[in-house]
Enzyme design. Structure first.
Site, PDB file in Angstrom:
ATOM      1  N   VAL A   8      13.515  19.041 -44.367  1.00 36.04           N
ATOM      2  CA  VAL A   8      14.588  19.920 -44.816  1.00 36.04           C
ATOM      3  C   VAL A   8      15.860  19.114 -45.066  1.00 36.04           C
ATOM      4  CG1 VAL A   8      15.971  21.960 -44.230  1.00 36.04           C
ATOM      5  CG2 VAL A   8      13.595  21.792 -43.435  1.00 36.04           C
ATOM      6  N   SER A   9      16.506  19.383 -46.200  1.00 37.22           N
ATOM      7  CA  SER A   9      17.808  18.814 -46.555  1.00 37.22           C
ATOM      8  C   SER A   9      17.787  17.293 -46.454  1.00 37.22           C
ATOM      9  CB  SER A   9      18.898  19.455 -45.682  1.00 37.22           C
ATOM     10  OG  SER A   9      20.174  19.140 -46.172  1.00 37.22           O
ATOM     11  N   ALA A  10      18.696  16.723 -45.667  1.00 35.51           N
ATOM     12  CA  ALA A  10      18.767  15.261 -45.569  1.00 35.51           C
ATOM     13  C   ALA A  10      17.601  14.678 -44.781  1.00 35.51           C
ATOM     14  CB  ALA A  10      20.092  14.838 -44.954  1.00 35.51           C
ATOM     15  N   VAL A  35      16.610  16.278 -49.920  1.00 32.03           N
ATOM     16  CA  VAL A  35      17.126  15.131 -50.667  1.00 32.03           C
ATOM     17  C   VAL A  35      15.920  14.289 -51.076  1.00 32.03           C
ATOM     18  CG1 VAL A  35      18.474  13.015 -50.471  1.00 32.03           C
ATOM     19  CG2 VAL A  35      19.335  15.140 -49.474  1.00 32.03           C
TER      20      VAL A  35
END
Length: 173
Positions: A8-10, A35
């Site tokens: 998830v995300s970074a 990302v």
């Protein structure tokens, strides 16, 4: 043993690298607003602010201050933090949430600690993961909200164009 990875995300780069390095160990990969390529640049205001307020000598104080304000003014904190998560206006999101959701947001903020994690995220977000994405063989689902204000849609497009048989799903959330 084979694992299912949710990045998830970074956390995207970590999931991408694991799936690329250990293809026989990965049953599936899910990238959620992840990302997948260079993201925040050192000249971006978010990058500069993050490097300052999440450096090791300040990070705990930053989260304690957020928690304090969050407990005194939870609705205001939610409204102030909202633009960092969503492109939707507060009024649109407020229609979708109930008081229990706001309370869960308040409790989530009180649990936050990034330690060195946010600085690691900033460092990892400078790397091009094209080669790693191309080597992923596991079934892959790439998801993102069309209203996400953090990770641009181009990251979904990057993953979908590089990962063989990746399925993309842009959500209305």
């Amino acid at each position: 043993m084979r694992v299912h990875i949710i990045a998830v995300s970074a956390g995207g780069p970590t999931g991408i690298c694991f799936a690329a390095m250990f293809p026989d160990r990965v049953a599936s990969l899910t990238l959620q607003s992840a990302v997948t390529k260079p993201w925040l640049k050192p000249q971006d205001k978010e990058y500069k602010l993050g490097r300052h307020i999440f450096k090791p000598s300040v990070e705990k104080k930053t989260w304690n201050m957020i928690a304090l304000i969050n407990n005194i003014l939870p609705r205001t904190t939610f409204k102030l933090m909202l633009p960092s998560f969503s492109k939707l206006r507060f009024s649109e999101i407020r229609e979708r949430l109930d008081e229990k959701s706001l309370e869960e947001f308040r409790k989530m903020n009180n649990r936050q600690r990034s330690y060195s994690g946010f600085l690691i995220d900033l460092e990892q977000s400078q790397t091009d993961y094209t080669n790693e994405l191309r080597s992923i063989r596991a079934p892959t689902l790439v998801q993102r909200s069309k209203n996400d204000s953090v990770v641009p849609l181009t990251h979904v497009e990057q993953a979908q164009s590089c990962i063989p048989h990746a399925e993309a799903n842009v959500l209305d959330s």
